[in-house]
Design a protein around this motif. Structure first.
Motif, PDB file in Angstrom:
ATOM      1  N   ASP A 428      -1.718  -1.008  -3.189  1.00 51.51           N
ATOM      2  CA  ASP A 428      -1.070  -1.801  -4.241  1.00 51.51           C
ATOM      3  C   ASP A 428       0.440  -1.853  -4.045  1.00 51.51           C
ATOM      4  OD1 ASP A 428      -3.599  -2.080  -5.440  1.00 51.51           O
ATOM      5  OD2 ASP A 428      -3.350  -0.163  -6.474  1.00 51.51           O
ATOM      6  N   ASP A 431       0.943  -4.659  -1.494  1.00 49.09           N
ATOM      7  CA  ASP A 431       0.776  -5.996  -2.070  1.00 49.09           C
ATOM      8  C   ASP A 431       0.507  -5.842  -3.556  1.00 49.09           C
ATOM      9  OD1 ASP A 431       0.199  -8.573  -2.786  1.00 49.09           O
ATOM     10  OD2 ASP A 431      -1.642  -8.729  -1.590  1.00 49.09           O
ATOM     11  N   ASN A 434      -2.585  -7.133  -5.269  1.00 45.29           N
ATOM     12  CA  ASN A 434      -3.840  -6.441  -4.968  1.00 45.29           C
ATOM     13  C   ASN A 434      -4.305  -5.596  -6.154  1.00 45.29           C
ATOM     14  OD1 ASN A 434      -5.885  -5.301  -2.932  1.00 45.29           O
ATOM     15  ND2 ASN A 434      -4.860  -3.444  -3.654  1.00 45.29           N
ATOM     16  N   SER A 437      -6.375  -7.713  -8.880  1.00 48.59           N
ATOM     17  CA  SER A 437      -7.676  -8.157  -8.363  1.00 48.59           C
ATOM     18  C   SER A 437      -8.607  -6.975  -8.147  1.00 48.59           C
ATOM     19  CB  SER A 437      -7.486  -8.934  -7.057  1.00 48.59           C
ATOM     20  OG  SER A 437      -6.864  -8.120  -6.072  1.00 48.59           O
ATOM     21  N   ARG A 438      -8.075  -5.883  -7.658  1.00 49.64           N
ATOM     22  CA  ARG A 438      -8.895  -4.679  -7.454  1.00 49.64           C
ATOM     23  C   ARG A 438      -9.393  -4.147  -8.784  1.00 49.64           C
ATOM     24  NH1 ARG A 438      -7.780   0.565  -7.798  1.00 49.64           N
ATOM     25  NH2 ARG A 438      -5.525   0.269  -7.903  1.00 49.64           N
TER      26      ARG A 438
END
Length: 483
Positions: A428, A431, A434, A437-438
């Motif tokens: 994370d 990015d 990320n 979305s994760r």
């Protein structure tokens, strides 16, 4: 004038050679003679005046401890270092810093949902910092202390392996006059605990010279519900910046209070950080050959009139094995990410809280980032002590992540700290997008599992293909037929 060699000198030199090797023994004998010390007289208890300081330290070093660390010696060494240039905090200065801490609460109210507890606001000098933080240092160093003292005991046992008399101290010049008759196991355990006590004391003493408050290493070091600033360190931090002293104090106060609010609102966080440190430290491996080498070098380099603290310094630089284990690497990665996420959040909310009031907040934040990223000499000492760096290496990336989450989540930003499962990962930091979305995927999976569990519990899970309520499966039928 140095004393002339006597027949007893040869016996003493042979004994020293058994302990530290022939070359070191000759060097120690030469050092004693050049200092006007008669080794034979020393062994008989005739202690020269110029050795008083050494013997005082040696008594402390060899005193029997209650555990793997001689904490009395550690505290003494730490406070001796802290008192160098330390000053008492005047009532006027204490009031100024307490007002800055109170103001910090007001500023933070506008930028975070983490609420303030009824904290005790304090101003410390360096010696008070040691008193207030010693309990946490004991907790952090315990796993290392146990492993380190065991390793030192092995190394010291090798050095003292030739002592086969009922008492060990009688065979070491001057030691018998310090401790009296002492069995080898007690002597070795005392020396190991004393050496590590010196290391701990030196590290804490160095840290006290650099500490700004109670949260410098990323977790609260003080006991109870307290926030505090170290008066001299706050003043030193602002020197040469061309920024008003009140602004510097206000900035540091906001950082201190932000840390305290975070750990108060996320009570699991402190245990998470401490457990990662202890998990790493519990598997630390030691280089016994390096420890033995350090003891020989210290003995040959200082002589009996030297400072015993040199031994602890040499050992601290050589005692850790080079390669961490796989589980240590995992613990270290988790620790570094967590510390970066903590530092990134504190930096983000501090800058937001101070922007309306301190024009130079950007410069102060950058200075703090560099201070934390580069690692001060005190942090390097701490690294030698527990074998792991507590510097947040990716704090800048973590701050970027928090800025992104603030834009995406708004008032829900600080909900990230509600549970350890929500803590950002290293990916994370690479990015920031990320993370969301994760978390969406993980929450969907959790919701699916919860739904299936709920249907199982309420009896609405459904039936296997071809079966109806009340119909036995083939497995049930086969069991009944076999009965």
């Amino acid at each position: 004038m140095a004393p002339e060699p006597s027949e007893s000198h040869d016996d003493i030199e042979r004994m020293l050679a058994d302990l530290v090797g022939p070359e070191a023994a000759r060097k120690m004998m030469a050092d004693m003679r050049s200092a006007g010390i008669d080794p034979a007289a020393l062994a008989r208890g005739q202690v020269p005046a110029n050795m008083g300081g050494f013997l005082s330290m040696a008594r402390d070093l060899l005193a029997s401890p209650d555990g793997p660390v001689n904490w009395e010696l550690a505290t003494q060494v730490a406070k001796t270092r802290a008192r160098q240039g330390d000053r008492p905090v005047t009532s006027a200065r204490a009031d100024e810093l307490k007002r800055a801490l109170m103001q910090a609460d007001l500023w933070l109210d506008a930028v975070t949902d983490h609420t303030a507890r009824d904290a005790t606001r304090q101003a410390w000098n360096r010696e008070r910092w040691i008193d207030e933080t010693l309990g946490v240092w004991k907790q952090l160093t315990e796993p290392v202390a146990i492993n380190a003292t065991n390793a030192m005991r092995e190394a010291l046992s090798a050095q003292f392996g030739n002592l086969d008399m009922g008492v060990a101290s009688a065979q070491i010049p001057g030691i018998g006059n310090i401790l009296g008759p002492t069995d080898p196991n007690t002597l070795i355990s005392s020396m190991a605990a004393g050496i590590f006590g010196l290391q701990v004391g030196q590290a804490i003493g160095e840290l006290s010279m650099d500490a700004l408050g109670s949260t410098d290493i990323g977790l609260p070091l003080g006991a109870g519900n307290r926030v505090a600033l170290v008066a001299d360190a706050v003043e030193s931090f602002g020197e040469g910046l061309g920024i008003e002293a009140t602004s510097v104090a206000a900035f540091l106060a906001v950082r201190e209070v932000a840390h305290a609010r975070l750990f108060s609102s996320a009570p699991w966080l402190r245990a998470h950080v401490v457990s990662a440190i202890r998990a790493y430290a519990s598997e630390i491996r030691f280089d016994l050959a390096g420890i033995e080498e350090a003891m020989r070098e210290a003995a040959s380099g200082t002589g009996l009139e030297g400072d015993p603290q040199a031994l602890a310094v040499d050992i601290s630089e050589k005692m850790f094995a080079a390669d961490p284990t796989p589980s240590q690497r995992e613990a270290l990665g988790s620790l570094e990410t967590t510390l970066a996420v903590i530092e990134g959040w504190v930096s983000f909310v501090t800058e937001r809280a101070c922007q309306p009031f301190i024009p130079a907040v950007g410069a102060l934040d950058e200075m703090m980032r560099r201070r934390r990223a580069s690692g001060s000499p005190a942090e390097q000492v701490l690294h030698r002590l527990i074998g792991v760096s507590l510097r947040p290496k990716r704090a800048r990336d973590a701050k970027t992540l928090w800025a992104y989450l603030d834009g995406q989540l708004g008032d829900e930003r600080d909900g990230v700290w509600d549970h350890p499962s929500r803590l950002p990962l290293a990916a994370d930091l690479d990015d920031p997008t990320n993370y969301l979305s994760r978390r969406e995927q993980e929450e969907a999976a959790e919701a699916s599992i919860d739904a299936e569990l709920a249907t199982l519990l309420d009896g609405s899970l459904g039936y296997a293909s071809g079966l109806k309520p009340g119909t036995e499966s083939e497995g049930d039928q086969s069991v009944r037929e076999g009965e």
